[in-house]
Design an enzyme around this catalytic site. Structure first.
Site, mmCIF file in Angstrom:
data_model
loop_
_atom_site.group_PDB
_atom_site.id
_atom_site.type_symbol
_atom_site.label_atom_id
_atom_site.label_comp_id
_atom_site.label_asym_id
_atom_site.label_seq_id
_atom_site.Cartn_x
_atom_site.Cartn_y
_atom_site.Cartn_z
ATOM 1 N N ARG A 1 40.278 35.580 13.913
ATOM 2 C CA ARG A 1 41.045 34.544 14.611
ATOM 3 C C ARG A 1 42.461 34.419 14.036
ATOM 4 O O ARG A 1 43.374 33.991 14.727
ATOM 5 C CB ARG A 1 40.348 33.185 14.476
ATOM 6 C CG ARG A 1 39.066 33.072 15.256
ATOM 7 C CD ARG A 1 38.518 31.679 15.160
ATOM 8 N NE ARG A 1 39.567 30.725 15.524
ATOM 9 C CZ ARG A 1 39.470 29.417 15.385
ATOM 10 N NH1 ARG A 1 38.373 28.895 14.888
ATOM 11 N NH2 ARG A 1 40.463 28.628 15.740
ATOM 12 N N ARG B 1 37.645 16.452 13.101
ATOM 13 C CA ARG B 1 39.025 16.732 13.522
ATOM 14 C C ARG B 1 39.313 15.973 14.809
ATOM 15 O O ARG B 1 39.394 16.552 15.890
ATOM 16 C CB ARG B 1 39.227 18.238 13.690
ATOM 17 C CG ARG B 1 39.094 18.965 12.368
ATOM 18 C CD ARG B 1 39.405 20.431 12.476
ATOM 19 N NE ARG B 1 40.829 20.702 12.459
ATOM 20 C CZ ARG B 1 41.348 21.920 12.504
ATOM 21 N NH1 ARG B 1 40.568 22.972 12.579
ATOM 22 N NH2 ARG B 1 42.658 22.094 12.471
ATOM 23 N N CYS C 1 37.576 25.446 13.828
ATOM 24 C CA CYS C 1 36.797 25.749 12.626
ATOM 25 C C CYS C 1 35.917 24.583 12.214
ATOM 26 O O CYS C 1 36.193 23.430 12.531
ATOM 27 C CB CYS C 1 37.740 26.048 11.475
ATOM 28 S SG CYS C 1 38.350 27.719 11.479
ATOM 29 N N ASP D 1 45.030 25.262 3.902
ATOM 30 C CA ASP D 1 44.561 26.570 4.367
ATOM 31 C C ASP D 1 44.442 27.587 3.225
ATOM 32 O O ASP D 1 43.835 28.642 3.412
ATOM 33 C CB ASP D 1 45.508 27.133 5.439
ATOM 34 C CG ASP D 1 45.365 26.397 6.761
ATOM 35 O OD1 ASP D 1 44.568 25.448 6.837
ATOM 36 O OD2 ASP D 1 46.051 26.780 7.731
ATOM 37 N N LYS E 1 50.381 32.744 12.797
ATOM 38 C CA LYS E 1 49.471 32.207 13.826
ATOM 39 C C LYS E 1 49.841 30.786 14.202
ATOM 40 O O LYS E 1 49.977 30.444 15.378
ATOM 41 C CB LYS E 1 48.030 32.236 13.298
ATOM 42 C CG LYS E 1 47.059 31.330 14.032
ATOM 43 C CD LYS E 1 45.658 31.499 13.515
ATOM 44 C CE LYS E 1 44.987 30.319 12.896
ATOM 45 N NZ LYS E 1 45.029 29.028 13.507
ATOM 46 N N ASN E 2 50.023 29.942 13.193
ATOM 47 C CA ASN E 2 50.207 28.518 13.480
ATOM 48 C C ASN E 2 51.588 28.203 14.062
ATOM 49 O O ASN E 2 51.801 27.110 14.565
ATOM 50 C CB ASN E 2 49.956 27.680 12.219
ATOM 51 C CG ASN E 2 48.478 27.671 11.843
ATOM 52 O OD1 ASN E 2 47.638 28.127 12.617
ATOM 53 N ND2 ASN E 2 48.159 27.164 10.664
HETATM 54 C C1 UD1 Z 1 47.186 22.408 11.527
HETATM 55 C C2 UD1 Z 1 46.932 23.876 11.306
HETATM 56 C C3 UD1 Z 1 45.836 24.071 10.278
HETATM 57 C C4 UD1 Z 1 46.189 23.329 9.006
HETATM 58 C C5 UD1 Z 1 46.524 21.880 9.312
HETATM 59 C C6 UD1 Z 1 47.003 21.101 8.090
HETATM 60 C C7 UD1 Z 1 47.439 24.926 13.437
HETATM 61 C C8 UD1 Z 1 46.930 25.650 14.630
HETATM 62 N N1 UD1 Z 1 46.525 24.489 12.563
HETATM 63 O O1 UD1 Z 1 45.986 21.841 12.034
HETATM 64 O O2 UD1 Z 1 45.730 25.473 10.017
HETATM 65 O O3 UD1 Z 1 45.055 23.367 8.162
HETATM 66 O O4 UD1 Z 1 47.555 21.803 10.297
HETATM 67 O O5 UD1 Z 1 48.140 21.704 7.556
HETATM 68 O O6 UD1 Z 1 48.644 24.806 13.235
HETATM 69 N N2 UD1 Z 1 43.892 13.847 12.359
HETATM 70 C C9 UD1 Z 1 43.361 12.718 12.939
HETATM 71 N N3 UD1 Z 1 43.671 12.428 14.238
HETATM 72 C C10 UD1 Z 1 44.491 13.213 14.962
HETATM 73 C C11 UD1 Z 1 45.045 14.380 14.373
HETATM 74 C C12 UD1 Z 1 44.735 14.685 13.050
HETATM 75 O O7 UD1 Z 1 42.605 11.973 12.301
HETATM 76 O O8 UD1 Z 1 44.736 12.916 16.139
HETATM 77 C C13 UD1 Z 1 43.576 14.184 10.945
HETATM 78 C C14 UD1 Z 1 42.765 15.470 10.826
HETATM 79 O O9 UD1 Z 1 41.410 15.242 11.040
HETATM 80 C C15 UD1 Z 1 43.087 15.892 9.412
HETATM 81 C C16 UD1 Z 1 44.546 15.454 9.244
HETATM 82 O O10 UD1 Z 1 44.776 14.476 10.258
HETATM 83 O O11 UD1 Z 1 42.277 15.204 8.506
HETATM 84 C C17 UD1 Z 1 45.565 16.566 9.371
HETATM 85 O O12 UD1 Z 1 45.379 17.242 10.590
HETATM 86 P P1 UD1 Z 1 46.563 17.986 11.373
HETATM 87 O O13 UD1 Z 1 47.795 17.997 10.528
HETATM 88 O O14 UD1 Z 1 46.647 17.393 12.734
HETATM 89 O O15 UD1 Z 1 46.021 19.458 11.448
HETATM 90 P P2 UD1 Z 1 45.989 20.398 12.711
HETATM 91 O O16 UD1 Z 1 47.255 20.237 13.491
HETATM 92 O O17 UD1 Z 1 44.687 20.234 13.405
#
Ligand code: UD1
Length: 439
Positions: free
Chosen positions: A420, A134, A129, A328, A29-30
């Protein structure tokens, strides 16, 4: 074949029996979602083979269609999933419909693709989720570094650029989504972009592989693996061309079923497994007393747990960025840890509120306490079947694992969260011998 999955709101299982059987792991998925977004950049037809047939992928398809892209799906020539054809030859809109944007957080990465393709994007703050704060501040500041102007109009974000220009983007944390968004915008920017502290997850490298196959020029130097330095040499849009791409298998789905075998006991074989991406998971399973046999050539992995009463918890596990233990899989681990002997402390280092499953597991008899980012699971619980509710994707799948470990009947409701990310969790677990059905 999914049995009535689309009309079902719950799954029902009778636990207490060991698992036995084989299942093929679905496409990731990711990895699929950002690669679908990348297709928006390419003014030609791309084909993504072996993608998972899940609601998040359908949602991304609707979002692409809303821009004017043509999206076609058919059953995959692989054993599971779908092949997706995406032709973004003509793009007529950069306004993404709220309904789909709010349904899925990964919709935010369409901003980078739309800016690269048409220089403008309108999106809502994305949904996703319920796993804590986030924010998308690093996505937005990264795109601004490349020259985009971004402002808020009500609840919508409007981004605009005459011409994206390569820049140096230093991420405060190796965010997966922010890295992908910046890659998408930088792929056709003028000049070179260097991302420092880029995420090193397989879902980032596979996005680079896909874009390079379609004509982009993205370099992963040695320093990418040590400090996350990623170099994107922008190419003109006209250099991007059609590509056919085979999706990588889903490491999180594979890990979920590995913990299912731990919780229920038995012997299972998983096919189409990204073994090298699961080292942290294999290490935990082995330390808990499970036996793991990998065949990297055949991409198969066998787990054997002959006496689950002898499983014992490690003292401490912390979620971390790749190649650390993935956030995850934290809930699936928690479900398995509930029945193993001894006390496990889990520190959740990535998301602020990812222990929603604990309350449901407690209702099934687990002994779990939560304090901020730390959960303590006192194991050896005799879980009992209950009616429980999925509150989010991975936590929902973990409740199914707990149900397989529990005595009696468990019903997990609100399975739209599970759908999902898992194309047929019931069918897969049935292949592994579970007594489980959609309700
Ligand atoms: C992706 C994955 C999710 C996985 C996560 C961490 C997808 C669709 N989802 O989510 O399944 O759990 O990586 O491996 O690929 N953050 C900020 N500001 C930002 C962006 C992120 O503060 O602009 C923080 C987030 O709140 C979180 C951390 O950074 O605490 C990591 O988030 P991130 O690596 O961006 O996860 P996702 O890309 O949302």
């Amino acid at each position: 074949m999914a049995q009535c999955k689309n009309n079902s709101n719950s799954i029902k299982m009778e636990g207490g029996s060991p698992l036995c059987g084989s299942v093929r792991i679905q496409g990731s998925k990711n990895a699929t979602l950002p690669i679908m977004a990348a297709c928006l950049l390419i003014p030609d037809k791309c084909t993504l083979r072996g993608c998972p047939d899940i609601t998040d992928v359908a949602c991304m398809g609707r979002l692409l269609e809303s821009t004017g892209a043509v999206v076609e799906t058919k059953a995959s020539h692989f054993q599971t999933g779908i092949d997706i054809g995406i032709n973004a030859g003509s793009i007529s809109s950069c306004r993404l419909p709220s309904r789909y944007v709010k349904a899925m957080r990964s919709s935010v990465i369409l901003m980078g693709a739309l800016l690269g393709r048409v220089g403008e994007a309108y999106v809502d703050y994305p949904g996703g989720c319920v796993i804590g704060e986030r924010p998308i501040d690093w996505h937005l500041s990264g795109l601004e570094k490349l020259g985009a102007q971004i402002w808020t109009e009500g609840s919508r974000i409007h981004a605009y650029v005459d011409e994206l220009k390569g820049a140096c983007v230093n991420l405060p944390f190796p965010s997966v989504g922010a890295t992908q968004n910046i890659i998408l915008a930088a792929a056709t920017a003028k000049g070179t972009t260097v991302i420092k502290n880029a995420a090193r997850e397989p879902e980032v490298t596979v996005l680079c592989d896909f874009l390079n196959k379609a004509g982009a020029d993205i370099v992963l130097p040695e320093s990418f693996w040590t400090e996350g330095r990623l170099i994107i040499n922008g190419v003109p849009l006209s250099r991007l061309h059609a590509a056919v791409f085979d999706m990588i298998p889903d490491r999180i789905v594979a890990g979920t079923y590995m913990f299912a075998a731990m919780a229920a006991g038995g012997n299972i074989n998983l096919e189409n497994v990204p073994i090298e991406q699961l080292c942290s998971v294999c290490a935990i399973i082995t330390k808990m007393g499970g036996s793991v046999v990998c065949n990297p050539e055949r991409k198969t992995l066998a787990i054997s747990v002959p006496e689950r009463d002898k499983l014992k918890n490690m003292d401490f596990v912390e979620t971390d960025v790749y190649p650390g233990f993935p956030t995850d899989l934290q809930s699936p681990l928690m479900a398995a840890a509930a029945i193993a002997k001894g006390e496990l402390t889990i520190k959740e280092s990535i998301f602020s509120s990812r222990f929603k499953i604990a309350e449901e597991l407690r209702r099934m008899g687990a002994d779990i306490s939560i304090n901020g980012d730390t959960a303590v699971i006192r194991g050896a619980a005799a879980l009992t079947g209950r009616n429980v509710i999925a509150h989010e994707l991975r936590g929902g799948a973990a409740l199914a694992i707990a149900g397989l470990a529990a005595s009696g009947i468990t019903t997990v409701s609100d399975i739209s969260y599970i759908n999902r990310g898992y194309q047929d969790i019931v069918g897969d677990l049935r292949c592994l011998g579970a007594k489980i059905s959609y309700e």
